[in-house]
Scaffold this motif. Structure first.
Motif, mmCIF file in Angstrom:
data_model
loop_
_atom_site.group_PDB
_atom_site.id
_atom_site.type_symbol
_atom_site.label_atom_id
_atom_site.label_comp_id
_atom_site.label_asym_id
_atom_site.label_seq_id
_atom_site.Cartn_x
_atom_site.Cartn_y
_atom_site.Cartn_z
ATOM 1 N N LEU A 174 0.280 -19.623 30.263
ATOM 2 C CA LEU A 174 0.826 -20.498 29.243
ATOM 3 C C LEU A 174 0.725 -22.001 29.359
ATOM 4 C CD1 LEU A 174 4.530 -18.623 29.325
ATOM 5 C CD2 LEU A 174 2.538 -18.251 27.617
ATOM 6 N N THR A 175 0.133 -22.344 30.563
ATOM 7 C CA THR A 175 -0.202 -23.641 30.728
ATOM 8 C C THR A 175 -1.565 -24.076 30.046
ATOM 9 O OG1 THR A 175 -1.403 -22.984 32.749
ATOM 10 C CG2 THR A 175 0.714 -23.753 33.040
ATOM 11 N N GLU A 176 -2.075 -23.053 29.463
ATOM 12 C CA GLU A 176 -3.276 -23.521 28.562
ATOM 13 C C GLU A 176 -2.840 -23.969 27.153
ATOM 14 O OE1 GLU A 176 -6.069 -20.402 28.330
ATOM 15 O OE2 GLU A 176 -5.328 -19.402 30.142
ATOM 16 N N GLU A 230 7.043 -9.777 29.417
ATOM 17 C CA GLU A 230 5.613 -9.908 29.804
ATOM 18 C C GLU A 230 4.700 -11.206 29.123
ATOM 19 O OE1 GLU A 230 4.336 -8.537 32.280
ATOM 20 O OE2 GLU A 230 5.745 -6.941 32.478
ATOM 21 N N THR A 231 5.644 -11.987 28.535
ATOM 22 C CA THR A 231 5.106 -13.236 28.018
ATOM 23 C C THR A 231 6.014 -14.362 29.040
ATOM 24 O OG1 THR A 231 4.980 -12.627 25.932
ATOM 25 C CG2 THR A 231 5.063 -14.932 26.310
ATOM 26 N N LEU A 232 7.335 -14.086 29.211
ATOM 27 C CA LEU A 232 7.930 -15.272 30.092
ATOM 28 C C LEU A 232 8.312 -14.454 31.182
ATOM 29 C CD1 LEU A 232 10.459 -17.099 27.711
ATOM 30 C CD2 LEU A 232 8.032 -17.751 28.152
ATOM 31 N N THR A 233 8.767 -12.943 31.188
ATOM 32 C CA THR A 233 9.258 -12.232 32.277
ATOM 33 C C THR A 233 8.296 -11.290 32.725
ATOM 34 O OG1 THR A 233 10.713 -10.843 30.544
ATOM 35 C CG2 THR A 233 11.580 -13.105 31.698
ATOM 36 N N ASP A 234 8.264 -10.774 33.941
ATOM 37 C CA ASP A 234 7.669 -9.846 34.468
ATOM 38 C C ASP A 234 8.578 -8.434 34.554
ATOM 39 O OD1 ASP A 234 6.669 -7.858 36.249
ATOM 40 O OD2 ASP A 234 5.754 -9.223 37.658
ATOM 41 N N ASP A 235 8.257 -7.503 33.739
ATOM 42 C CA ASP A 235 8.948 -6.361 33.821
ATOM 43 C C ASP A 235 9.050 -5.305 34.635
ATOM 44 O OD1 ASP A 235 9.856 -7.195 31.065
ATOM 45 O OD2 ASP A 235 8.393 -5.814 29.965
ATOM 46 N N GLN A 236 8.724 -5.657 35.829
ATOM 47 C CA GLN A 236 8.714 -4.671 36.986
ATOM 48 C C GLN A 236 9.844 -4.470 37.385
ATOM 49 O OE1 GLN A 236 6.280 -5.987 40.419
ATOM 50 N NE2 GLN A 236 7.375 -4.724 41.791
ATOM 51 N N ARG A 237 10.907 -5.574 37.540
ATOM 52 C CA ARG A 237 12.280 -4.930 37.952
ATOM 53 C C ARG A 237 12.874 -4.165 36.822
ATOM 54 N NH1 ARG A 237 16.596 -8.280 40.207
ATOM 55 N NH2 ARG A 237 15.940 -10.101 39.650
ATOM 56 N N TYR A 238 12.656 -4.585 35.501
ATOM 57 C CA TYR A 238 13.397 -3.847 34.544
ATOM 58 C C TYR A 238 13.135 -2.270 34.528
ATOM 59 C CZ TYR A 238 14.398 -2.299 29.786
ATOM 60 O OH TYR A 238 14.894 -1.298 28.792
ATOM 61 N N TRP A 239 11.549 -1.810 34.708
ATOM 62 C CA TRP A 239 11.268 -0.558 34.860
ATOM 63 C C TRP A 239 11.644 0.020 36.145
ATOM 64 C CZ3 TRP A 239 10.734 1.827 30.464
ATOM 65 C CH2 TRP A 239 10.305 1.038 29.376
ATOM 66 N N THR A 262 -0.824 -17.784 15.827
ATOM 67 C CA THR A 262 -0.392 -16.631 16.932
ATOM 68 C C THR A 262 -1.267 -17.116 18.050
ATOM 69 O OG1 THR A 262 -2.101 -15.260 16.078
ATOM 70 C CG2 THR A 262 0.212 -14.950 15.364
ATOM 71 N N ALA A 263 -0.476 -16.690 19.323
ATOM 72 C CA ALA A 263 -1.429 -17.107 20.482
ATOM 73 C C ALA A 263 -1.107 -15.584 21.239
ATOM 74 C CB ALA A 263 -0.747 -18.053 21.289
ATOM 75 N N HIS A 264 -2.011 -14.927 21.762
ATOM 76 C CA HIS A 264 -1.760 -13.701 22.299
ATOM 77 C C HIS A 264 -2.301 -13.821 23.972
ATOM 78 C CE1 HIS A 264 -3.522 -9.647 23.638
ATOM 79 N NE2 HIS A 264 -2.301 -9.282 23.407
ATOM 80 N N ILE A 265 -1.283 -13.572 24.785
ATOM 81 C CA ILE A 265 -1.353 -13.720 25.958
ATOM 82 C C ILE A 265 -1.988 -12.542 26.990
ATOM 83 C CG2 ILE A 265 0.958 -13.364 26.579
ATOM 84 C CD1 ILE A 265 0.655 -15.532 28.877
ATOM 85 N N ARG A 266 -2.764 -12.742 27.584
ATOM 86 C CA ARG A 266 -3.445 -11.390 28.224
ATOM 87 C C ARG A 266 -2.770 -11.052 29.645
ATOM 88 N NH1 ARG A 266 -9.550 -13.613 26.598
ATOM 89 N NH2 ARG A 266 -8.639 -15.142 27.585
ATOM 90 N N ARG A 267 -1.762 -10.526 29.439
ATOM 91 C CA ARG A 267 -0.987 -10.219 30.946
ATOM 92 C C ARG A 267 -0.003 -8.975 30.470
ATOM 93 N NH1 ARG A 267 1.789 -15.650 32.855
ATOM 94 N NH2 ARG A 267 3.425 -15.994 31.060
ATOM 95 N N GLY A 268 0.381 -8.177 31.312
ATOM 96 C CA GLY A 268 1.341 -6.930 31.171
ATOM 97 C C GLY A 268 0.520 -5.975 30.921
ATOM 98 N N PRO A 269 0.799 -4.693 30.508
ATOM 99 C CA PRO A 269 0.234 -3.609 30.085
ATOM 100 C C PRO A 269 -0.537 -3.760 28.877
ATOM 101 C CG PRO A 269 2.293 -2.885 30.382
ATOM 102 C CD PRO A 269 2.381 -4.345 31.007
ATOM 103 N N TRP A 270 0.641 -4.449 27.717
ATOM 104 C CA TRP A 270 0.168 -4.420 26.288
ATOM 105 C C TRP A 270 -0.801 -5.561 26.309
ATOM 106 C CZ3 TRP A 270 5.023 -3.832 28.350
ATOM 107 C CH2 TRP A 270 5.482 -2.864 28.255
ATOM 108 N N GLY A 271 -0.555 -6.683 26.739
ATOM 109 C CA GLY A 271 -1.536 -7.758 26.799
ATOM 110 C C GLY A 271 -3.027 -7.471 27.123
ATOM 111 N N ARG A 272 -2.976 -6.700 28.319
ATOM 112 C CA ARG A 272 -4.197 -6.376 28.854
ATOM 113 C C ARG A 272 -5.029 -5.313 28.315
ATOM 114 N NH1 ARG A 272 -1.612 -8.162 33.591
ATOM 115 N NH2 ARG A 272 -2.533 -9.773 34.649
#
Length: 230
Positions: free
Chosen positions: A204-206, A11-20, A175-185
Motif C-alpha cells: 500500500l505504500t506504493e 487481505e488488503t488491510l487485514t491478514d485473514d489468518q486469525r479469521y480462518w 482500480t488498484a490490485h494488491i498482490r497479497r493473500g490467496p486471491w491477490g496472488r
C-alpha cells in the motif's frame, strides 16, 4: 485528479489468518485443512464460505457465527491483524490531501472493530451495515456516495478480482490490485486482471507516489508504457 482512495478490508488491510484459524478451532478441524479448503475454493472461483461448508457439510454459517459470539469466541480484530503498511500508507495519503475511505464485505461487528482501531481514514463502512455487498453495483454506488467523489476521481484498492477490481471498474472507478493473500496472488498475472487494473501493487505504500501522478478522467485507459503499472 484522484480525490479519494477506497480500501477493501480482508487481505488488503487485514491478514485473514486469525479469521480462518478461529473458524478451524471452532469447527474442530486442523488449521491447515481449512486453509487448504480455502485455497481450493479460491482456485475454483467459488465463494470462500464454501470452505466452511466443505469442512462441515450442512453447516448453517449464520447460526454458527451467532453461537461463536454467544460463547465468547466470536469475531476479533486488533492491531496485530493489520498489515504493517496500512497505517503508514493511509496516513501519507491523508497528508497528501486524498480522502481515505474503508469499505468492504464485512459484518456489522467487523465494522465496529475496524472503527475501534481508529485508523487514519475519513470514513469506515461495511456491507453488513449497508445491506448490500460486493460485487453488486449498488455497493459501489454507496462507496461513491460515502467518498463524495466522481467515479473517475476515485480509486478502489483490493485483492480480489471478482469482488474488487472488475466490479469497481464496471462502476467507472479506477482500480488498484494488491498482490497479497490467496486471491491477490492467485490471479495477480491473469490477463483480465492485468487489463482491468489501473495499477498493480505489492504494498500500500506504493500508492501515494502512484496516485499523485494519476491524470483525471482516465479510468480504464492504458497507462504510459502500454498497460497497468507492474
Amino acid at each position: 485528479m484522484i480525490e479519494a482512495v477506497v480500501f477493501d478490508v480482508g487481505e488488503t488491510l487485514t491478514d485473514d489468518q486469525r479469521y480462518w484459524g478461529s473458524w478451524a478451532d471452532w469447527l474442530g478441524v486442523p488449521a491447515h485443512t481449512l486453509s487448504a479448503l480455502v485455497g481450493a475454493v479460491t482456485a475454483q472461483g467459488r465463494d470462500n464460505a464454501d470452505a466452511l461448508r466443505l469442512a462441515r457439510p450442512g453447516i448453517d454459517i449464520a447460526a454458527e457465527y451467532a453461537a461463536r459470539e454467544a460463547a465468547g469466541r466470536g469475531e476479533r480484530l486488533d492491531e496485530s491483524d493489520l498489515y504493517p503498511d496500512v497505517r503508514p500508507a493511509l496516513s501519507e495519503l491523508r497528508a497528501l490531501g486524498f480522502r481515505v475511505v474503508i469499505a468492504g464485505n464485512q459484518t456489522r461487528r467487523a465494522g465496529e472493530l475496524l472503527r475501534a482501531l481508529e485508523l487514519p481514514a475519513d470514513a469506515v463502512a461495511v456491507s453488513g451495515e449497508w445491506g448490500v455487498a460486493k460485487p453488486a453495483a449498488a455497493f459501489f454506488e454507496r462507496v461513491l456516495a460515502l467518498a463524495g467523489t466522481a467515479p473517475e476521481r476515485t480509486v478502489y484498492v483490493g485483492d480480489h478480482p471478482h469482488n474488487d477490481v472488475f466490479p469497481a471498474r464496471a462502476a467507472g472507478l479506477r482500480t488498484a490490485h494488491i498482490r497479497r493473500g490467496p486471491w491477490g496472488r492467485l490471479w495477480a498475472d491473469a490477463p483480465d486482471v492485468v487489463t482491468a487494473a489501473d495499477w498493480r501493487i505489492d504494498s500500500l505504500t506504493e500508492l501515494p507516489s502512484l496516485l499523485g501522478d494519476a491524470p483525471p478522467g482516465t479510468a480504464g485507459l492504458p497507462l504510459p508504457g502500454g498497460g497497468p503499472n507492474a
